[in-house]
Design an enzyme around this catalytic site. Structure first.
Site, PDB file in Angstrom:
ATOM      1  N   TYR A  16      25.025  70.172 118.415  1.00 19.64           N
ATOM      2  CA  TYR A  16      26.083  71.072 118.867  1.00 19.64           C
ATOM      3  C   TYR A  16      26.317  70.960 120.370  1.00 19.64           C
ATOM      4  O   TYR A  16      26.779  71.892 121.014  1.00 19.64           O
ATOM      5  CB  TYR A  16      25.722  72.523 118.533  1.00 19.64           C
ATOM      6  CG  TYR A  16      25.731  72.887 117.069  1.00 19.64           C
ATOM      7  CD1 TYR A  16      26.027  71.960 116.085  1.00 19.64           C
ATOM      8  CD2 TYR A  16      25.458  74.185 116.665  1.00 19.64           C
ATOM      9  CE1 TYR A  16      26.034  72.303 114.740  1.00 19.64           C
ATOM     10  CE2 TYR A  16      25.461  74.548 115.322  1.00 19.64           C
ATOM     11  CZ  TYR A  16      25.749  73.598 114.366  1.00 19.64           C
ATOM     12  OH  TYR A  16      25.765  73.950 113.046  1.00 19.64           O
ATOM     13  N   ASP A  42      13.956  68.549 105.462  1.00 18.35           N
ATOM     14  CA  ASP A  42      14.420  68.588 104.071  1.00 18.35           C
ATOM     15  C   ASP A  42      13.341  69.179 103.165  1.00 18.35           C
ATOM     16  O   ASP A  42      13.590  70.109 102.386  1.00 18.35           O
ATOM     17  CB  ASP A  42      14.889  67.197 103.601  1.00 18.35           C
ATOM     18  CG  ASP A  42      13.966  66.057 104.020  1.00 18.35           C
ATOM     19  OD1 ASP A  42      12.950  66.322 104.704  1.00 18.35           O
ATOM     20  OD2 ASP A  42      14.250  64.897 103.658  1.00 18.35           O
ATOM     21  N   ASP A  51      20.293  80.288 107.041  1.00 18.98           N
ATOM     22  CA  ASP A  51      21.102  80.735 105.888  1.00 18.98           C
ATOM     23  C   ASP A  51      20.334  80.507 104.584  1.00 18.98           C
ATOM     24  O   ASP A  51      20.343  81.341 103.681  1.00 18.98           O
ATOM     25  CB  ASP A  51      22.442  79.991 105.824  1.00 18.98           C
ATOM     26  CG  ASP A  51      23.527  80.621 106.705  1.00 18.98           C
ATOM     27  OD1 ASP A  51      23.182  81.193 107.752  1.00 18.98           O
ATOM     28  OD2 ASP A  51      24.725  80.537 106.342  1.00 18.98           O
ATOM     29  N   ASP A  53      20.307  76.399 112.102  1.00 20.34           N
ATOM     30  CA  ASP A  53      21.491  77.044 111.528  1.00 20.34           C
ATOM     31  C   ASP A  53      21.390  77.016 109.996  1.00 20.34           C
ATOM     32  O   ASP A  53      21.505  78.047 109.319  1.00 20.34           O
ATOM     33  CB  ASP A  53      22.745  76.282 112.011  1.00 20.34           C
ATOM     34  CG  ASP A  53      24.032  76.927 111.560  1.00 20.34           C
ATOM     35  OD1 ASP A  53      24.016  78.111 111.176  1.00 20.34           O
ATOM     36  OD2 ASP A  53      25.079  76.241 111.592  1.00 20.34           O
ATOM     37  N   LYS A  94      13.201  65.915 111.862  1.00 16.54           N
ATOM     38  CA  LYS A  94      13.505  64.730 111.047  1.00 16.54           C
ATOM     39  C   LYS A  94      13.144  63.498 111.872  1.00 16.54           C
ATOM     40  O   LYS A  94      13.944  62.568 112.053  1.00 16.54           O
ATOM     41  CB  LYS A  94      15.004  64.778 110.679  1.00 16.54           C
ATOM     42  CG  LYS A  94      15.421  63.881 109.540  1.00 16.54           C
ATOM     43  CD  LYS A  94      14.977  64.324 108.170  1.00 16.54           C
ATOM     44  CE  LYS A  94      15.356  63.244 107.168  1.00 16.54           C
ATOM     45  NZ  LYS A  94      14.825  63.475 105.834  1.00 16.54           N
TER      46      LYS A  94
END
Ligand code: NAD
Ligand code: IPM
Ligand code: MN
Length: 322
Positions: free
Chosen positions: A115, A190, A218, A214, A159
């Site tokens: 971002y 993951d 959620d 982010d 990652k």
């Protein structure tokens, strides 16, 4: 005098923020509130979603209570929330996930990563640069380790098997954890996303980069009843902004069905931040008592409206305060 800037934003921000504000005002009559308009509604009306003056207003506050904003359908548009986080250098996005058998805090790097805003479009491809800096990683790692010191341990969501930028991130977080004496494990994001759902008790403080934090927050909301439940704090050296993890939820906006808990808990985080953990605890306990009484909004399987639920929490807050 403590000044709180209030940004309702768009969509359900107009429904949940006034409730959180009313609860803050009831507990702390000394707080001074001022409204700041930001977002899609303002963009439609004026052609600008946020400007330098708005940023200056936000910077002038001791704390910011924020709702959510809708992303306008404008290809040249850059997320206003990302602009604000950058302009105020709110580098730590702290997202607690608490519920039965779950006590996790996601600490998301909030100013760089994917971002960073370095992107361009060519005729046949579009590129976004993922920046992970030493300074950015060190400060978020320190923040997470500081928090983990008074808790149990740290997980580094990454990652690094694919992304060179995450090799640096893991390296720095591991070193900071060793320095702080915090037990730490690096996990690939993951596998971590599934494991956090299957074995939430294995997790305590999770530090990760911007987009992973982010998505992971959620996802983890699933553990405690969904997005209506999760508050967050965006913390910098000089400024702090408190907002639900959820967005403006245009699909339910204006229906008096949104769950205001995320916004109410964000107000509690604001109080803790300005040095009033007692009032924050009063809010947390009030929310718990209302839920225990079986009063719930539709997302939690109940039929209480947003305002009705908010009024019930306010009643409990006043009782808890007395
Ligand atoms: P969203 O979080 O707004 O909604 C996702 C789903 O969760 C929807 O079905 C919604 O009805 C539900 N939901 C969210 N909050 C709820 C609540 N308090 N009570 C009950 N149900 C709730 O995400 P989205 O639909 O992907 O995005 C909608 C808009 O919000 C987009 O314009 C997006 O850019 C924006 N957004 C803003 C923020 C922010 O300002 N912090 C965060 C995320 C998304
Ligand atoms: C969040 C939101 C924002 C983000 C968007 C609206 C820019 O999804 O706060 O989680 O990606 O950080
Ligand atoms: Mn999000």
């Amino acid at each position: 005098m403590t000044e709180v800037a209030v940004v309702e934003g768009d969509g359900i921000g107009h429904e949940v923020v006034p409730i959180a504000r009313e609860i803050l005002a009831a507990l702390r009559p000394d707080l001074e509130f001022f409204d700041v308009e930001v977002g899609y509604g303002r963009w439609e009306r004026t052609g600008s979603a946020c400007d330098e003056e708005t940023i200056a207003d936000l910077k002038s506050a001791d704390a910011i209570l924020f709702g959510a904003i809708t992303t306008p359908p404008d290809p040249g548009y850059r997320s206003v929330l990302l602009q604000i986080r950058r302009a105020l250098d709110l580098y730590a996005n702290v997202r607690p996930i608490r519920g039965e058998g779950v006590d996790i805090v996601i600490v998301r790097e909030n100013t760089e990563g994917l971002y960073s805003g370095i992107e361009w479009t060519e005729p046949d491809r579009a590129c976004t640069v993922r920046v992970v800096s030493r300074r950015g990683s060190e400060r978020i790692a320190r923040y997470a380790c500081n928090l983990a010191k008074s808790r149990r341990h740290l997980t580094i969501g990454n990652k690094a098997n694919v992304l060179k930028s995450d090799c640096l991130f893991v390296d720095i977080c591991t070193r900071e954890a060793a320095r702080a004496g915090v037990p730490c494990t690096a996990r690939f994001i993951d596998a971590l996303s599934l494991d956090i759902l299957m074995h939430p008790e294995r997790y305590d403080v999770v530090v990760t980069t911007n987009i992973f934090g982010d998505i992971l927050s959620d996802t983890a909301a699933y553990l405690v009843g969904g997005l209506g439940m999760l508050p967050s704090a965006n913390i910098g050296e000089r400024h702090a902004l408190f907002e639900p993890v959820h967005g403006s939820a245009p699909d339910i906006a204006g229906q008096d069905t949104a769950n205001p808990i995320a916004a109410i808990r964000s107000a509690a985080m604001l109080l803790a931040h300005i040095g009033d953990p007692e009032s924050a605890a009063v809010i947390e306990a009030a929310v718990d008592r209302v839920l225990d009484a079986g009063i719930r909004t539709r997302d939690l399987g109940g039929n209480a409206g947003t305002r009705e639920f908010g009024a019930a929490v306010l009643r409990e807050v006043l009782r808890g305060k007395a």
